[in-house]
Design a protein around this motif. Structure first.
Motif, PDB file in Angstrom:
ATOM      1  N   ILE A 421       0.852  -1.202   0.000  1.00 62.92           N
ATOM      2  CA  ILE A 421       0.000   0.000   0.000  1.00 62.92           C
ATOM      3  C   ILE A 421       0.890   1.255   0.000  1.00 62.92           C
ATOM      4  CG2 ILE A 421      -1.755   1.303   1.306  1.00 62.92           C
ATOM      5  CD1 ILE A 421      -2.707  -1.463   2.431  1.00 62.92           C
ATOM      6  N   ALA A 422       1.940   1.227   0.850  1.00 66.10           N
ATOM      7  CA  ALA A 422       2.855   2.387   0.920  1.00 66.10           C
ATOM      8  C   ALA A 422       3.489   2.637  -0.447  1.00 66.10           C
ATOM      9  CB  ALA A 422       3.925   2.146   1.967  1.00 66.10           C
ATOM     10  N   GLY A 423       3.861   1.547  -1.131  1.00 61.17           N
ATOM     11  CA  GLY A 423       4.469   1.676  -2.459  1.00 61.17           C
ATOM     12  C   GLY A 423       3.515   2.317  -3.444  1.00 61.17           C
ATOM     13  N   LEU A 424       2.265   1.846  -3.413  1.00 57.19           N
ATOM     14  CA  LEU A 424       1.279   2.409  -4.354  1.00 57.19           C
ATOM     15  C   LEU A 424       1.040   3.888  -4.057  1.00 57.19           C
ATOM     16  CD1 LEU A 424      -1.233  -0.586  -4.497  1.00 57.19           C
ATOM     17  CD2 LEU A 424       0.379   0.130  -6.268  1.00 57.19           C
ATOM     18  N   VAL A 427       3.930   5.818  -5.442  1.00 56.22           N
ATOM     19  CA  VAL A 427       3.826   5.958  -6.905  1.00 56.22           C
ATOM     20  C   VAL A 427       2.834   7.073  -7.232  1.00 56.22           C
ATOM     21  CG1 VAL A 427       3.028   4.834  -9.025  1.00 56.22           C
ATOM     22  CG2 VAL A 427       4.456   3.573  -7.423  1.00 56.22           C
ATOM     23  N   LEU A 428       1.701   7.055  -6.524  1.00 52.86           N
ATOM     24  CA  LEU A 428       0.655   8.050  -6.778  1.00 52.86           C
ATOM     25  C   LEU A 428       1.169   9.463  -6.463  1.00 52.86           C
ATOM     26  CD1 LEU A 428      -2.459   8.004  -7.454  1.00 52.86           C
ATOM     27  CD2 LEU A 428      -2.786   8.444  -5.018  1.00 52.86           C
ATOM     28  N   ILE A 429       1.763   9.598  -5.278  1.00 47.93           N
ATOM     29  CA  ILE A 429       2.244  10.927  -4.878  1.00 47.93           C
ATOM     30  C   ILE A 429       3.373  11.393  -5.795  1.00 47.93           C
ATOM     31  CG2 ILE A 429       3.432  12.191  -3.027  1.00 47.93           C
ATOM     32  CD1 ILE A 429       1.666  10.799  -1.050  1.00 47.93           C
ATOM     33  N   GLY A 430       4.249  10.454  -6.168  1.00 48.73           N
ATOM     34  CA  GLY A 430       5.339  10.794  -7.083  1.00 48.73           C
ATOM     35  C   GLY A 430       4.787  11.313  -8.409  1.00 48.73           C
ATOM     36  N   SER A 431       3.739  10.657  -8.915  1.00 53.74           N
ATOM     37  CA  SER A 431       3.172  11.096 -10.204  1.00 53.74           C
ATOM     38  C   SER A 431       2.506  12.464 -10.051  1.00 53.74           C
ATOM     39  CB  SER A 431       2.131  10.121 -10.727  1.00 53.74           C
ATOM     40  OG  SER A 431       2.499   8.836 -10.449  1.00 53.74           O
ATOM     41  N   VAL A 432       1.813  12.662  -8.909  1.00 55.40           N
ATOM     42  CA  VAL A 432       1.175  13.978  -8.698  1.00 55.40           C
ATOM     43  C   VAL A 432       2.254  15.061  -8.666  1.00 55.40           C
ATOM     44  CG1 VAL A 432      -0.136  15.383  -7.044  1.00 55.40           C
ATOM     45  CG2 VAL A 432      -0.833  13.037  -7.497  1.00 55.40           C
ATOM     46  N   SER A 433       3.318  14.771  -7.906  1.00 56.17           N
ATOM     47  CA  SER A 433       4.427  15.738  -7.806  1.00 56.17           C
ATOM     48  C   SER A 433       5.020  16.021  -9.180  1.00 56.17           C
ATOM     49  CB  SER A 433       5.538  15.151  -6.954  1.00 56.17           C
ATOM     50  OG  SER A 433       5.459  15.587  -5.681  1.00 56.17           O
ATOM     51  N   TYR A 434       5.224  14.929  -9.924  1.00 55.86           N
ATOM     52  CA  TYR A 434       5.821  15.061 -11.257  1.00 55.86           C
ATOM     53  C   TYR A 434       4.962  15.981 -12.134  1.00 55.86           C
ATOM     54  CZ  TYR A 434       7.635  13.665 -15.800  1.00 55.86           C
ATOM     55  OH  TYR A 434       8.172  13.682 -17.053  1.00 55.86           O
ATOM     56  N   HIS A 435       3.650  15.758 -12.093  1.00 54.73           N
ATOM     57  CA  HIS A 435       2.775  16.557 -12.947  1.00 54.73           C
ATOM     58  C   HIS A 435       2.616  17.982 -12.441  1.00 54.73           C
ATOM     59  CE1 HIS A 435       1.783  12.636 -14.732  1.00 54.73           C
ATOM     60  NE2 HIS A 435       1.851  13.393 -15.806  1.00 54.73           N
TER      61      HIS A 435
END
Ligand code: ATP
Ligand SMILES: Cc1cn([C@H]2C[C@H](O)[C@@H](COP(=O)(O)O)O2)c(=O)[nH]c1=O
Length: 682
Positions: A421-424, A427-435
Motif C-alpha cells: 500500500i505504501a508503495g502504491l 507511486v501516486l504521490i510521485g506522479s502527482v508531484s511530477y505533474h
C-alpha cells in the motif's frame, strides 16, 4: 568592465579534507562519528529487542517496534524547539559531556532491566537528551571552524551522521553471527547480540564524552540565542502561509511528505517483514544496511549522474521509481532479492531527498527559507510519527495470510501488504508531484533521460548567484538591443543596480574577439574554431563582468548568451548543438540565466530591419531560419526559464510583455518590499 580582474574563487577540491585538518573539529567529528555509529547500532538493537520481547506474537511485535520509533521521534515534536533555547543557556562543553554520560548510562540500563516499559522510557529519555546535545554541538562548530569552511563542516557532519548507518548494519549482522563465539571467550561477556550492540552503543557515548571533555577550544559559557524559539505549531502555521502560494513548492512538499511516509512504513515494518521471509536479526541488519547504502549512493552520485536532468522532473520521477521498487519489494517474497531491491529503492529515495532539499533551497526566497525548512522538517516528523504508529496497526489488522493455488503456496502477511500500500501511495504521490512540477511539456521523459545521460541541454546546475541574470536571445534584428536597453531603464527606475552587457564584446578582450568574429576581413573560420572563440569571449565575460555583478546582487542583462552559440554554431553551422552547449557550460561553469527572453521574428523580417550586414548576418536566410528554429526548440525545453515574445509586435507592446514577466521575478527589490506578493517562482 572593472579596471582590475576580480580574485577568482578558490577551487573547492580540497575543502572537505581541509575542515578535517583542523584538529579541534577533527576531534569533535570523531566523537560524532562514533556516537552516530553507536546510535544506529542502538536503533537496530532496540527494535530487535522489541521484537524479542513480543514473545513471537505478530501483532505485538509490530506494535512494539513501532513503539521504539515513536518513542524516538515524539520528543523532537514537542521538545525540539524549546530544547534549542534551553541548551543555549548552558556551558556547551559541559552540557555535551553530561548528556553523553547520561546516554551511555541509559543504554547500559536497557539490557539489564530488559522490559518494554524501560525500553521505551530509556528511548524517550535518550532522545530528550539528544535534543539538548545537538544544538550545543551546532553552536560549537562555528567556534572550531572558520566561516568559509562551515558548509564543508556541515557536509562531513552529515557524512558522519548517515554514512555510519550501513557500517552499523554490517556490525549488527556480524554481532548476530558472532555472538556465540563472543560469549565463549568469557562467561562475563553477553551472549545476546542485541545486548552486545547496546553496550557498544554505551561505549561510543563514553568515548564521545571523553573526546569532548578535552575540547578546550569550545568557549566557556552559554551560546548565543538561536532563532529556534518558534514551537512546532507556530512553525507549521507560519511555514504553510509562506509556501501555500506556490504550486511548485506545494508539489515539492507533497512529494517529500509522500517519500517520508513510504520510508516510515518500510522502517517501521522492516523487522517483521524480514521475519515473515524467514530472516533473523542478521538479515534485518543486512536489509537495513542496504537501504542506507542505496540512500548514500543516491545522495552522493544521483545529482552527478543526472546533472543535466531537470530537477523538477527528477524529483517526481525518482519518487515514483522508489514507489515502484517498494511495490516490487512487497510482491517478491525473497530475502536475497529484497536486499537488492531496497538498495535500488534507497538510491532513488536518496536522489529524491537531495533533489527535494536542493530545490526547496532554490525555489524559496531568502527571507522565508529558514521558516520553510522548519515547516518541512516539522511536517516530516509528524508524518513519520503518524506513519510509524499507523503502519503496524494496519499490518497487525491484516495479520498473516496463506494462499494456495494448486501446488503453489504464497504467504502474504500484514507487513508485506502494508508495504505494498505504501508503495502504491508513493507511486501516486510521485506522479502527482511530477505533474505539478513538470516542465518541458512537449519533451518526453524518456528522451529527457537519454539526453541527460549524454550530458545534453536543459539542466540548471550552476552555483547559486545573489543577483538576477537576464539574457536576451534571438536572431538578427529581432530587437534585442532595443528591448534590453528599455528593460535596463525600467529596472533602474525600480531601484535596481543594473549591468547591461553583450556578447560578443562585453569585455576588452571580447571587443577584440568581436572584431575577429564579425569582421568580413576575417573570412571563413572553421566552425569549431568559431565556437571556441565565442566560448572564450563568454568565459571571460562571465568571469569578469557577469559573475562579479551577480555577486554584488546587481541585475545583469546580457544581449546574447550561450543559447546563441547552440543556435548559430550548432544549428547554423551544422555542428551538434548539444556539444556546442557543453562547451558553453564548461566556459561559464554552468552559470544559467535566471530568465532568458527570446524575441522571435521570422528570419527574413529580422534581416530586413538591418542597415548593413556583418560576417554572420551575411549568411543566407536558410542559415538564419535554422538559427531561429533552434532558439524556439531550446525555449520549449524549459518554458519556465524562457519567455518567448513575438518580436513582430511594436516596440511598446513587446516592452510591456517583457516588463510584466520580469516583474514576477521573486528576487527583485519590489517583490521583497511586498512580501505577500509573488515570492516564489511560478
Ligand atoms: N518591434 C520592432 N519593430 C520594428 N522594428 C524594430 C523593432 N524593434 C527594433 N526594431 C528596429 O530593428 C533594428 C534592429 O533592432 P535591434 O538592434 O534592437 O535588434 P537586435 O536584435 O539587437 O539586432 P542584432 O542582432 O543585429 O544586434 C533597429 O533599427 C530597430 O530600431
Ligand atoms: C553570442 C554569439 C553570437 N553569435 C553571432 C550572432 C550575431 O550574428 C553576432 C553578434 O552580433 P550582435 O549584433 O551583437 O547580435 O554574433 C554567434 O554566432 N554565436 C554566439 O555565441
Amino acid at each position: 568592465m572593472p579596471a582590475s580582474l576580480p580574485t577568482p574563487a578558490a577551487p573547492a577540491q580540497d575543502a572537505r579534507r581541509g575542515v578535517l585538518a583542523i584538529p579541534a573539529f577533527r576531534k569533535l567529528w570523531n566523537s560524532m562519528l562514533f556516537s552516530s555509529l553507536g546510535d544506529w547500532l542502538g536503533l537496530l538493537a532496540t527494535t530487535a529487542l522489541a521484537q524479542q520481547l513480543s514473545g513471537g506474537s505478530y501483532a505485538t511485535a509490530n506494535f512494539a517496534i513501532a513503539g521504539v520509533f515513536i518513542a524516538r521521534l515524539l520528543p523532537a515534536v514537542f521538545l525540539g524547539p524549546i530544547a534549542g533555547v534551553i541548551a543555549d543557556r548552558f556551558d556547551r562543553r559541559r552540557l555535551m559531556v553530561s548528556v553523553d554520560l547520561m546516554r551511555a548510562g541509559l543504554y547500559i540500563s536497557i539490557p539489564i532491566v530488559h522490559t518494554y516499559f524501560w525500553l521505551y522510557t530509556a528511548m524517550i529519555l535518550v532522545e530528550c537528551l539528544t535534543l539538548f546535545w545537538s544544538p550545543a554541538k551546532e553552536a560549537s562548530v562555528p567556534n572550531l571552524v572558520p566561516r568559509d569552511k562551515l558548509e564543508n563542516a556541515n557536509q562531513v557532519s552529515l557524512l558522519a551522521a548517515y554514512g555510519t548507518a550501513p557500517i552499523a548494519a554490517i556490525l549488527f549482522s556480524l554481532l548476530t553471527l558472532l555472538s556465540g563465539a563472543i560469549a565463549a571467550i568469557s562467561p562475563l561477556l553477553p551472549s545476546n547480540s542485541v545486548d552486545i550492540a547496546l553496550y557498544i552503543n554505551a561505549l561510543s557515548f563514553l568515548f564521545a564524552a571523553w573526546t569532548i571533555r578535552g575540547l578546550k577550544e569550545i568557549p566557556k559559557g552559554s551560546a548565543s540565542k538561536s532563532n529556534k524559539d518558534e514551537n512546532v505549531g507556530q512553525s507549521l502555521i507560519q511555514g504553510w502561509k509562506a509556501v501555500s502560494e506556490s504550486k511548485i513548492i506545494r508539489g515539492l512538499i507533497i512529494g517529500m511528505v509522500g517519500a517520508f511516509s513510504a520510508a516510515g512504513a518500510v522502517i517501521g515494518l522492516a523487522r517483521t517483514f524480514v521475519g515473515d521471509l524467514g530472516g533473523g536479526d542478521a538479515a534485518y541488519g543486512v536489509l537495513f544496511g542496504s537501504v542506507f547504502t542505496g540512500l548514500a549512493i543516491g545522495i552522493a552520485f544521483g545529482p552527478k549522474v543526472f546533472a543535466q536532468f531537470s530537477r523538477r522532473r527528477l524529483f517526481g520521477a525518482a519518487l515514483t521509481t522508489s514507489g515502484v521498487f517498494l511495490v516490487l519489494l512487497a510482491l517478491i517474497s525473497n530475502l536475497v532479492l529484497s536486499v537488492f531491491i531496497v538498495a535500488i529503492l534507497g538510491a532513488f529515495s536518496g536522489i529524491a531527498w537531495v533533489t527535494g532539499f536542493t530545490m526547496l533551497g532554490m525555489e524559496v526566497t531568502d527571507d522565508v527559507r529558514g521558516r520553510t525548512f522548519a515547516f518541512v522538517q516539522s511536517l516530516i516528523r509528524i508524518t513519520l510519527v503518524a506513519v510509524l504508529a499507523i503502519a503496524p496497526i494496519i499490518a497487525a489488522t491484516i495479520g498473516e495470510h496463506r494462499y494456495e493455488f494448486q501446488t503453489i503456496v504464497l504467504n502474504y502477511n500484514g507487513a508485506q501488504i502494508t508495504i505494498l500500500i505504501a508503495g502504491l501511495i508513493a507511486v501516486l504521490i510521485g506522479s502527482v508531484s511530477y505533474h505539478q512540477m513538470k516542465d518541458r511539456p512537449t519533451v518526453s521523459l524518456w528522451s529527457d533521460i537519454l539526453a541527460a545521460l549524454q550530458g545534453e541541454l536543459g539542466a540548471i546546475t550552476g552555483a547559486q548567484a545573489k543577483g538576477i541574470f537576464i539574457a536576451f536571445e534571438g536572431g538578427e534584428g529581432t530587437g534585442k538591443s532595443t528591448q534590453s536597453q528599455l528593460l535596463a531603464k525600467w529596472l533602474e527606475q525600480e531601484g535596481e543596480t543594473v549591468v547591461l552587457s553583450r556578447e560578443p564584446g562585453g569585455t576588452d578582450l571580447g571587443k577584440d574577439l568581436r572584431k575577429i568574429l564579425l569582421g568580413h576581413e576575417t573570412g571563413i573560420i572553421s566552425p569549431r574554431a568559431e565556437a571556441l572563440l565565442y566560448a572564450a569571449d563568454r568565459a571571460h565575460h562571465v568571469f569578469s563582468v557577469i559573475r562579479p555583478g551577480l555577486d554584488r546582487g546587481d541585475v545583469v542583462i546580457t544581449d546574447r548568451y550561450f543559447d546563441s552559440s547552440a543556435a548559430y554554431q550548432g544549428a547554423g553551422r551544422v555542428l551538434n548543438p548539444s556539444e556546442v552547449a557543453r562547451i558553453s557550460r564548461w566556459a561559464t561553469e554552468s552559470l544559467y540565466p535566471t530568465l532568458t527572453i527570446l524575441i522571435d521574428v521570422p528570419a527574413e523580417i529580422g534581416l530586413g530591419r538591418l542597415q548593413s550586414r556583418d560576417r554572420l548576418e551575411a549568411e543566407p536566410t536558410e542559415f538564419h531560419e535554422r538559427v531561429r528554429q533552434e532558439f524556439l526548440q531550446i525555449a520549449m525545453m524549459d518554458p519556465e526559464r524562457y519567455f518567448v515574445v513575438d518580436g513582430t509586435q511594436t516596440v511598446e507592446e513587446i516592452q510591456t510583455q517583457i516588463i510584466a514577466r520580469v516583474a514576477e521575478l521573486p528576487a527583485l527589490k519590489r517583490n521583497a518590499d511586498e512580501p505577500k506578493k509573488k515570492r516564489f517562482r511560478k
